[in-house]
Design a protein around this motif. Structure first.
Motif, PDB file in Angstrom:
ATOM      1  N   PHE A  15       0.784  -1.227   0.000  1.00  0.00           N
ATOM      2  CA  PHE A  15       0.000   0.000   0.000  1.00  0.00           C
ATOM      3  C   PHE A  15       0.820   1.282   0.000  1.00  0.00           C
ATOM      4  O   PHE A  15       0.329   2.331  -0.398  1.00  0.00           O
ATOM      5  CB  PHE A  15      -0.948   0.015   1.200  1.00  0.00           C
ATOM      6  N   PHE A  78       1.237  -6.010  -7.615  1.00  0.00           N
ATOM      7  CA  PHE A  78       0.437  -4.991  -6.945  1.00  0.00           C
ATOM      8  C   PHE A  78       0.926  -3.608  -7.344  1.00  0.00           C
ATOM      9  O   PHE A  78       2.131  -3.371  -7.432  1.00  0.00           O
ATOM     10  CB  PHE A  78       0.560  -5.102  -5.414  1.00  0.00           C
ATOM     11  N   ASN A  79      -0.030  -2.708  -7.549  1.00  0.00           N
ATOM     12  CA  ASN A  79       0.305  -1.309  -7.792  1.00  0.00           C
ATOM     13  C   ASN A  79      -0.687  -0.445  -7.024  1.00  0.00           C
ATOM     14  O   ASN A  79      -1.900  -0.633  -7.156  1.00  0.00           O
ATOM     15  CB  ASN A  79       0.244  -0.985  -9.287  1.00  0.00           C
ATOM     16  N   ASN A  80      -0.170   0.464  -6.217  1.00  0.00           N
ATOM     17  CA  ASN A  80      -1.012   1.358  -5.409  1.00  0.00           C
ATOM     18  C   ASN A  80      -2.037   0.599  -4.571  1.00  0.00           C
ATOM     19  O   ASN A  80      -3.185   1.006  -4.448  1.00  0.00           O
ATOM     20  CB  ASN A  80      -1.717   2.384  -6.301  1.00  0.00           C
ATOM     21  N   GLY A  81      -1.625  -0.524  -4.019  1.00  0.00           N
ATOM     22  CA  GLY A  81      -2.480  -1.283  -3.129  1.00  0.00           C
ATOM     23  C   GLY A  81      -3.449  -2.229  -3.804  1.00  0.00           C
ATOM     24  O   GLY A  81      -4.195  -2.939  -3.139  1.00  0.00           O
ATOM     25  N   CYS A  82      -3.451  -2.270  -5.130  1.00  0.00           N
ATOM     26  CA  CYS A  82      -4.392  -3.123  -5.857  1.00  0.00           C
ATOM     27  C   CYS A  82      -3.657  -4.245  -6.584  1.00  0.00           C
ATOM     28  O   CYS A  82      -2.607  -4.019  -7.193  1.00  0.00           O
ATOM     29  CB  CYS A  82      -5.152  -2.303  -6.895  1.00  0.00           C
ATOM     30  N   GLU A  83      -4.242  -5.422  -6.522  1.00  0.00           N
ATOM     31  CA  GLU A  83      -3.702  -6.533  -7.301  1.00  0.00           C
ATOM     32  C   GLU A  83      -4.037  -6.272  -8.760  1.00  0.00           C
ATOM     33  O   GLU A  83      -5.196  -6.113  -9.119  1.00  0.00           O
ATOM     34  CB  GLU A  83      -4.321  -7.855  -6.839  1.00  0.00           C
ATOM     35  N   ILE A  84      -3.004  -6.230  -9.598  1.00  0.00           N
ATOM     36  CA  ILE A  84      -3.244  -5.935 -11.005  1.00  0.00           C
ATOM     37  C   ILE A  84      -3.024  -7.140 -11.921  1.00  0.00           C
ATOM     38  O   ILE A  84      -3.476  -7.132 -13.065  1.00  0.00           O
ATOM     39  CB  ILE A  84      -2.396  -4.736 -11.491  1.00  0.00           C
TER      40      ILE A  84
END
Length: 106
Positions: A15, A78-84
């Motif tokens: 995060f 993960f990027n900016n707290g999101c699983e991408i």
């Protein structure tokens, strides 16, 4: 460079990082998952916007459960707290490079 990941550092890495976090779940008893870490490490070392972390499937059951890991290797981005992106199973260098290119576009 590959860093070990434990649940205590998870929030900071996912995060609060300004880089894309790549988390690779592996087992030291399964050679293809170790090879995935080696290949990922080579690719990520060429990138400035990625950090690579490894999680031992046997020793970190809390993270395995948290991320619902059922097979190794499993790699999660993960990027900016999101699983991408998430992939499971053995991948060759070309496939890993293509995933890295795709993730950079997300």
């Amino acid at each position: 460079m590959v860093n070990d990941l434990d649940i205590k550092r998870l929030d900071d890495i996912i995060f609060k990082s300004d880089k894309i976090a790549v988390i690779c779940f592996f087992s030291s008893n399964y050679k293809p998952s170790l090879e995935t870490i080696v290949e990922l490490s080579k690719i990520v070392d060429e990138q400035k916007d990625f950090d690579l972390y490894k999680v031992d499937f046997i020793k970190n059951k809390d993270l395995v459960k948290n991320f619902e890991i059922i097979t190794v290797p499993t790699v999660i981005f993960f990027n900016n707290g999101c699983e991408i992106y998430r992939t499971s199973g053995t991948l060759n260098t070309k496939q890993l490079r293509n995933i890295i290119k795709y993730v950079k576009l997300c």
